[in-house]
Structures are given as structure tokens and as C-alpha cells.
Design an enzyme around this catalytic site. Sequence first.
Site, PDB file in Angstrom:
ATOM      1  N   HIS A 178     -15.210 -13.586 -63.920  1.00 58.56           N
ATOM      2  CA  HIS A 178     -15.051 -14.068 -62.546  1.00 58.56           C
ATOM      3  C   HIS A 178     -13.593 -14.002 -62.095  1.00 58.56           C
ATOM      4  O   HIS A 178     -13.305 -13.611 -60.960  1.00 58.56           O
ATOM      5  CB  HIS A 178     -15.582 -15.503 -62.459  1.00 58.56           C
ATOM      6  N   GLU A 182     -12.780 -10.439 -61.329  1.00 61.84           N
ATOM      7  CA  GLU A 182     -13.375 -10.055 -60.040  1.00 61.84           C
ATOM      8  C   GLU A 182     -12.489 -10.491 -58.874  1.00 61.84           C
ATOM      9  O   GLU A 182     -12.307  -9.756 -57.902  1.00 61.84           O
ATOM     10  CB  GLU A 182     -14.773 -10.674 -59.934  1.00 61.84           C
TER      11      GLU A 182
END
Length: 418
Positions: free
Chosen positions: A47, A50
Site C-alpha cells: 500500500h 502504491e
Amino acid sequence: MTIRVSTLGNGLRVVSDPMDTVETVSVGVWVAVGTRYERPEVNGVSHLLEHMVFKGTERRSAIAIAEEIEAVGGHLNAYTAREHTAYYAKVLKEDLALGMDIIADIVQHAVLAPDELARERAVILQEINQAHDTPDDVVFDHFQEAAFPGQALGRPVLGSMDSVRDMGRDTIIEYMRAHYSAPRMVVAAAGRVDHEVMLALAETAFENLPDGDEAPRDAARYVGGGVREDRDLEQVHVVLGFQGVSHKDPDFYPVSVLSTLLGGGMSSRLFQEVREKRGLVYSIYTFLSCYTDTGLFGVYAGTGEKETEELIPLICDEIAKVCRDVTEKEVARARAQIKAGILMSLESTSSRCEQLARQMMVFGRPLSVAEIVDKIEAVDVDAVERVARRITAGKPTLAALGPLGRMESYDRVAERLG
């Protein structure tokens, strides 16, 4: 027009779904890596990565990325899941090259500058705090952890405060190099797109992707159990479920019909019995979380403290009933709901793009609508009752959050379901 699939020399798969009646195209890259591939000490790295790729590349600053896509009226976004990460854009048909170039740039040439990392860590720590203040998010994390304790599949996508705070740039770079390889990626597009044009763009845009083998991961081990967190809230949030099925399981479609029939809409058993007839909840629904080798099937409900005494036994009773007294009428209604949802999604370039990419990652090929509809139509009463017995024969998982003074113990709930 038909869906076409090509594979580049480096192993990157390119798939397109032309739609001549629209003026836009959705395009993206799906990477076969997510929370499930993280070691405990780097939980949340998928995450965080990202987020970080949008903070600048060798050719574009963070503001340039935003300005370029919005200068043509496009949208750019991304998300992290437990088994994959996606980066995607929606643009006008004439701006496909720009959309693909920006996506290719961020997944290959992100700078991951230390000062940007410090800022983004702070942002994600705020996101974790925000999630902690959202009880219906927390209870699902508790449910996932109880179902798969001590495993990457049971850890939160956002990571923990400690893991995110301690994550350095070298860790992110190492993770990206290990997992962002051509054979583990799918480039998908749907809308006003020509496959040959898209293929030529992909060959140029993604030429710097490394080739690499599939990353190792531990097999999922469903355990189940109970977790409770007493909090001074206005509502009790409950998730009750079982081990489900994988995307490839032959029972995927019967379980989908079961889920819809039990809690998939206003006509579902749980909505009618629990909300409409008894007024015990505002929100109640079933869900499926399917992975490559396992899955989860569950029920979420939000209720008041005193209502839990009646609610939990009632949910258990409704779960028991679908194992033995399903009707053809409600199975037909559930099949129709699922089919309509699939067919309606075909009107969206974004939905078609997402569906293509997921099918390529799970099955290695696109699935035709006719093939999917045939499998849904084949589900009958016997199949639904059979999978209901299969699912509920296993150990349950129960997560509850809120004022739990009147909440039954896990053991008592398990007895009701036994």
C-alpha cells in the site's frame, strides 16, 4: 468486436476489450502482488508503494503527473488488495497513449524520494488512525485476522503504525524489484481501443520491466475463532462467517447465489427477517472474499447493544435454514440479480477493464459473458443447499466491536451453528 490477448517478449500480458459505442477508454496495469506477499515486519509495504509511485518519476514530478492527466480531462487512480495492486486511468480515446505512458512511467521509474516518503508515511499513519475510528472497517480487520491468524492473509492492507513508521526507502525499492516484473503484470484496456495500437504502445512503454519468476507465498490456513473488542459506541458491529471458496472452486457460482439469496439485497432473507420484520438493524448483508486458493463467506450486521441478544440467534437460525429449505423462486431471483449485475457492468469501460484484468490474473484467460451466465443458470436449489451445508460445516469466525455486554460468547454462537 472481440476481446484479444497478446503476450510480449518479456512476459507482459496485454488484453483489450473494444467498445465502439463509447468515446473513452479505461486502461491500467494490474500487478500480482498485495498484502498476502508481505513479511510481518513490512506489513503495509504494498500500500505504501502504491502511494509512493505517484510522488514523482525520473521524468515527472508529482504535480506534473496530476496536471498531465487532468489537462486532458482524465482520471488516474490506484488501489491495493490482498493479492494484487492496480493502477488505472480513464481518458478520451485520443489520449490512450498519454494514459498508458503515465501508468508505465510510475510503475517503472518512480523515484521514491526520501522527503516524499517521510510525508507519505505521515499521510498513511493518519489513514490508519482514521480506519481505527471507523468501527465497521475495524471489525472486518478483526474478522480477517481471526480467520487467518499469524498469516499475511490475515494482516491489514494498510499495515500497522509500527511497520509503516519504520519502513525505509531501501525496503520499498527491494520489494518493488522483487515483485514488479513483466510476467506478474497484466495491461488491460476497455473502450474505444484498437488492440494493435495498444500493443505497440505497450511494447514501447513497458520495455524496462524486468522479467522474473512468481514470488513464493505461504498456503492459506483458515483457522477461525472469535475476537471481541469492547468500545463505548452507539452500535455493535458484528461479522460472522466461515471459510469460503476460491475463484477457481467449482462451487464459486453456487456460493455466489447462496450469498445473494441470504443477504444480497432488500428481498434477501436476512434483510427481510432481520431489518424489515423485526427492525433489529439498519444494515445487514452477506459478502464473499475470494482468493486464489481459499475464501471467506460472511454476514455483517450493525445493531444496538440490547438488540444483539435477539439478533445473533436469529442470524444463526437463518444460516441453518438455507441448508435445508431453499425455494426455486428465491434461487431464480438471486440468479437474476447476479446476471443483471454482470450485464449492467458491461456498460462501463472501467468495470470491463477491471474484469478483464482480474480474469487474466486468476484464470489466465478472459471468460466470456455467455460462459459465466451458463454457470449461473446451472445453479439450482440442490446446489445452493449443498454449498450451504459445506460452508457452515466448518468452524465459524466471529468478530464483534462495540458495547458487548449482552453479546453471546463465541462458544455459544458456535454451538448454535453446530
